[in-house]
Design a protein around this motif. Structure first.
Motif, PDB file in Angstrom:
ATOM      1  N   VAL A  94      38.817  29.535  33.319  1.00 55.09           N
ATOM      2  CA  VAL A  94      39.485  30.803  33.005  1.00 55.09           C
ATOM      3  C   VAL A  94      40.977  30.585  32.743  1.00 55.09           C
ATOM      4  N   PHE A  95      41.481  31.242  31.680  1.00 57.76           N
ATOM      5  CA  PHE A  95      42.912  31.253  31.368  1.00 57.76           C
ATOM      6  C   PHE A  95      43.431  32.682  31.512  1.00 57.76           C
ATOM      7  N   PHE A  96      44.644  32.831  32.065  1.00 57.86           N
ATOM      8  CA  PHE A  96      45.270  34.156  32.053  1.00 57.86           C
ATOM      9  C   PHE A  96      46.770  34.022  31.824  1.00 57.86           C
ATOM     10  N   ARG A  97      47.325  35.053  31.142  1.00 62.56           N
ATOM     11  CA  ARG A  97      48.776  35.096  30.894  1.00 62.56           C
ATOM     12  C   ARG A  97      49.488  35.677  32.112  1.00 62.56           C
ATOM     13  N   PHE A  98      50.768  35.349  32.227  1.00 65.68           N
ATOM     14  CA  PHE A  98      51.577  35.927  33.306  1.00 65.68           C
ATOM     15  C   PHE A  98      53.044  35.868  32.912  1.00 65.68           C
ATOM     16  N   GLY A  99      53.851  36.693  33.568  1.00 63.52           N
ATOM     17  CA  GLY A  99      55.299  36.667  33.336  1.00 63.52           C
ATOM     18  C   GLY A  99      55.722  37.198  31.987  1.00 63.52           C
TER      19      GLY A  99
END
Length: 272
Positions: free
Chosen positions: A262-267
């Motif tokens: 799983v990949f997720f964006r942040f910031g």
């Protein structure tokens, strides 16, 4: 894809965290990509690597991301996840099994000391279950959990090094997208612990604390929770791997479960 990653230091993340059989011991290795400028000594703070200069104002990256171009799903924000870690016998590392790993993450975005920059703190907790003490009250298995940080637009992972036990280090990199350079400095702190339950089961918990300083407009930080099928302890190294790797390199690795990684964006927020 128009994006090009310029770096005086190509970085790859050999990213697997291995926890030792002692209550607060672990190790991390990695094999992932990033975009970088000049390597900083692991003992040097990332902030110290940034030369003093006039306030920086750069535009937000634009165009199709590497992940969209390659059909790789990326969550828009941190989420609680279920992946796996690899438990392996400390005397014979060829004896391995996968164990459940619960991943939770939260992010805090605020102003950085450097004008035109923001500070992004990422707190990740990984709880690995299905362990038990042996008759002597110790643990016979070590555990490996894989993760990494990628750039959304170029698909490369930020450079890092393996860590053993409770460890911390600092580094810096430069991501270049469509001719615009985004200087990134970051620190990483790792802590492992053993959590025994009344039922006799034992949890192995890893806390990953990342702190980034990035230009306010930069929104390309991506966390990867890898779902590994196996782990090679020989891959552990405290040297920074400067080879070049991309997200697709990870997903083409036979030791990785592609469908459940799983990949997720942040910031992505800009401080008010």
């Amino acid at each position: 894809m128009k994006q090009a990653m310029a770096l005086a230091l190509a970085a790859a993340m050999a990213l697997s965290l291995a926890g030792c059989g002692e209550p607060a011991s672990a190790s991390q290795s990695v094999s992932q990509p990033a975009s970088v400028s000049q390597p900083e000594s692991a003992s040097q703070p990332a902030s110290a690597s940034q030369p003093e200069s006039a306030p920086v104002s750069v535009p937000a990256p634009t165009g199709e991301s590497y992940f969209d171009a390659n059909g790789i799903p990326v969550l828009d924000e941190p989420s609680d996840l279920e992946v796996h870690a690899v438990a392996y016998d400390m005397e014979d590392s060829t004896i391995q099994r996968t164990v459940p790993a619960q991943v939770s993450a939260r992010v805090v975005v605020g102003d950085a000391e450097k004008e035109g920059y923001k500070k992004v703190a990422l707190y990740v907790t990984v709880t690995c279950s299905d362990f038990a003490y042996n008759e002597e009250g110790g643990l016979d298995e070590d555990v490996a959990y894989n993760s990494g940080i990628y750039d959304l637009y170029t698909g490369r992972a930020l450079p890092t090094r393996s860590t053993a036990g409770d460890a911390a280090y600092d580094y810096s990199a430069t991501v270049e997208v469509d001719g615009t350079s985004y200087d990134i400095s970051y620190s990483k702190n790792i802590q492992w612990m053993v959590l025994p339950l009344d039922s006799g089961e034992v949890y192995r918990r890893c806390n990953q604390n990342w702190v980034f300083e990035v230009p306010e407009a930069y929104d390309g930080l991506v966390y990867c929770a890898v779902d590994p099928l196996s782990y090679d302890p020989a891959s552990y190294s405290e040297e920074i791997d400067e080879s070049e790797h991309y997200a697709m390199d990870l997903l083409n690795d036979e030791s990785v479960a592609t469908d459940t990684t799983v990949f997720f964006r942040f910031g992505t927020d800009i401080p008010a």
